[in-house]
Write an enzyme that holds these catalytic residues in place. Structure first.
Site, PDB file in Angstrom:
ATOM      1  N   ASP A 272      38.637  39.591 -52.409  1.00  0.00           N
ATOM      2  CA  ASP A 272      37.629  38.564 -52.638  1.00  0.00           C
ATOM      3  C   ASP A 272      37.186  37.840 -51.365  1.00  0.00           C
ATOM      4  OD1 ASP A 272      36.082  36.679 -54.354  1.00  0.00           O
ATOM      5  OD2 ASP A 272      37.554  35.252 -53.584  1.00  0.00           O
TER       6      ASP A 272
ATOM      7  N   GLU B 169      36.394  30.316 -44.219  1.00  0.00           N
ATOM      8  CA  GLU B 169      36.774  31.488 -45.011  1.00  0.00           C
ATOM      9  C   GLU B 169      35.530  32.293 -45.383  1.00  0.00           C
ATOM     10  OE1 GLU B 169      39.717  32.785 -48.672  1.00  0.00           O
ATOM     11  OE2 GLU B 169      38.986  30.710 -48.592  1.00  0.00           O
TER      12      GLU B 169
END
Length: 526
Positions: free
Chosen positions: A103, A499
């Site tokens: 992910d 991120e």
């Protein structure tokens, strides 16, 4: 005598050319009179124009993040610090779920955002495959897409069952290790008739339907397989309605859904394009448009809300027409296009209805978490809508009486892309690996741990907390982005800003593919 004959021959040749020219001119004039395109529209662009070096370089970088994120037995691995991983995913329960994409900086496989990744990547390929091909990125894009759709097909073992997650997020986030070294249990989570998940099943249906179009001419057998699963998943999603956030409360922590009506419309629209089946168009326009489409109210396009994407995608039908459309369906299509225009009006900076949600540097800014998601997604929709206008020779659209052109939309899209690539107050690229200055402490396990390091689940946290830059470059990762005040803290623990996410990569790839050449012409999906 011979000279005189040649002279007469040339005269007749010139007469024939003149007559032919008149015929062609008359035909063109007749076509223009018969067409209902807006007066003063820009000429239809031809095949991909000149390559824009900046966007070409950026696209090649962005495409690499799919390889960075791949799970399973890697084929033609292009990332030196990645290797095979998660080969046993699903095996205990008799499934092969080894493929797919991780992910973000973790090792979870969340089906909802992964399916969105596949849908957006498919859309990018369908609209801009010619441009991708011109810069040798079409085949890599198709390969990355198939890596995801192979996984999604295997995650749908029966008509009313869909595996929507691999791994336990609580366990996964207690570890900091390379994916190649994982030993933790990776349980499966599913939706079914007793625990429905309409939004994730519908998004997966959209992913497989759109991908079926991508592979229709190159791999018809695979395309048919994808379409079969897409139809079944849509029926499952629609028949057993219920939010997966309610059925499976633990998903709320990471990818909580705010509703499933948008996914049902999105999936129906993609199935209409993939099949030509009028019932899907009727579903989106007549039967459920008023209930789910929120006509007249622009929204942000994201993994959780597909309304703006659906509005633009159905505008395609409005711009280019469709056979056998009923008056009620046509009315619904007009409402989608009208709302799509409202979305576009909110994006152009000097529009009377422009959103004020922007940084001083001109970036659309909606949320401090993953702040680049909305501007990049908005720019992607804007460049697509611009090309719909150009290809249909639609000159303008209006925002509270003020007219705007396709060029205005493209200018907005370029402004957001350029901001991401370094034209911002920090003079930093937020696309990892592009330019001379980009984040060095990306919140990504594999990138932060040396290849030759030996770690278990917990002792790898020394690398999360290290003050040293990442030893490996997460090439192509689009990080979260800046705060509203244009600040950005490049620290590995700052997952809010540093991120990268796989679904953001699909959107930036789509945007860059739309800008990589100076002109483009929209092609039929079929």
């Amino acid at each position: 005598m011979g000279s005189e004959s040649k002279s007469k021959g040339w005269i007749w040749y010139l007469i024939v050319i003149a007559i032919a020219a008149l015929v062609v001119t008359a035909a063109v004039l007749t076509f223009r009179k018969k067409s209902h395109h807006s007066k003063g529209a820009a000429p239809v662009p031809g095949p991909p124009g000149a390559i824009e070096a900046k966007y070409n370089d950026a696209l090649k970088v962005a495409m690499q993040f799919f390889d960075v994120q791949k799970s399973g037995k890697l084929v033609n691995n292009m990332i030196s610090w990645r290797g095979d991983s998660a080969l046993k995913d699903g095996k205990e329960e008799g499934y092969d779920l080894s493929k797919g994409l991780y992910d973000a900086g973790d090792h979870m496989k969340f089906g909802f955002p992964m399916a969105f990744t596949a849908t957006v990547l498919s859309w990018a390929i369908l609209e801009y495959g010619d441009q991708m091909n011109a810069v040798k990125q079409l085949e890599p894009a198709q390969a990355s897409l198939k890596w995801v759709t192979d996984y999604l097909v295997n995650a749908h073992p029966s008509e009313n069952v869909l595996i929507i997650q691999v791994g336990d997020a609580d366990i996964d986030h207690k570890c900091w290790e390379r994916p190649e070294e994982m030993t933790e249990k990776r349980p499966l989570t599913q939706v079914n008739t007793s625990s429905p998940g309409t939004e994730v099943a519908a998004e997966t249906a959209a992913a497989l339907a759109s991908a079926s179009l991508v592979f229709k001419t190159t791999n018809s057998t695979y395309s048919d397989l994808l379409l079969k699963h897409a139809r079944q998943l849509f029926t499952f999603a629609d028949t057993y309605r219920g939010s997966y956030s309610i059925s499976i409360p633990q998903v709320q922590t990471y990818y909580n859904s705010t509703g499933y009506g948008d996914e049902l419309l999105w999936a129906a629209t993609w199935l209409y394009h993939a099949t030509g089946d009028q019932s899907y168009l009727k579903y989106a326009t007549v039967e459920h448009g008023k209930a789910f489409a929120n006509w007249g109210n622009p929204t942000w396009f994201s993994w959780d809300n597909k309304l703006a994407g659906t509005q633009v995608l159905l505008s395609r039908v409005s711009f280019f027409g469709a056979k056998g459309t009923s008056s009620s369906e046509s009315s619904g299509i007009r409402m989608y296009r009208k709302t799509a225009e409202a979305v576009m009006c909110g994006l152009i900076p000097d529009s009377p209805t422009a959103t004020t949600s922007r940084t001083a540097g001109g970036l659309i800014w909606v949320s401090e978490w993953n702040s680049l998601q909305q501007p990049v997604a908005s720019a992607f929709l804007a460049v697509i809508y611009s090309d719909y206008m150009l290809s249909s020779r639609t000159a303008t659209f209006t925002c509270n009486g003020k007219s705007y052109t396709p060029a205005d939309l493209r200018e907005f899209a370029i402004s957001q892309a350029d901001y991401v690539l370094g034209k911002n107050p920090l003079k930093m690229s937020f696309l990892v690996g592009y330019g001379s200055k980009y984040p060095q402490y990306v919140h990504h396990r594999g990138a932060s741990i040396p290849v030759d390091a030996t770690t278990g689940c917990e002792d790898g946290f020394i690398y999360l907390n290290s003050n040293e830059p990442n030893p490996n470059i997460a090439m192509g990762g689009l990080v979260g982005g800046p705060f509203l005040n244009e600040t950005f803290i490049d620290a590995r623990n700052n997952s809010m800003q540093v991120e990268p996410s796989t679904y953001n990569s699909a959107v930036i790839v789509g945007l860059l593919s739309g800008l990589v050449t100076t002109s483009s012409v929209v092609q039929s999906f079929t």
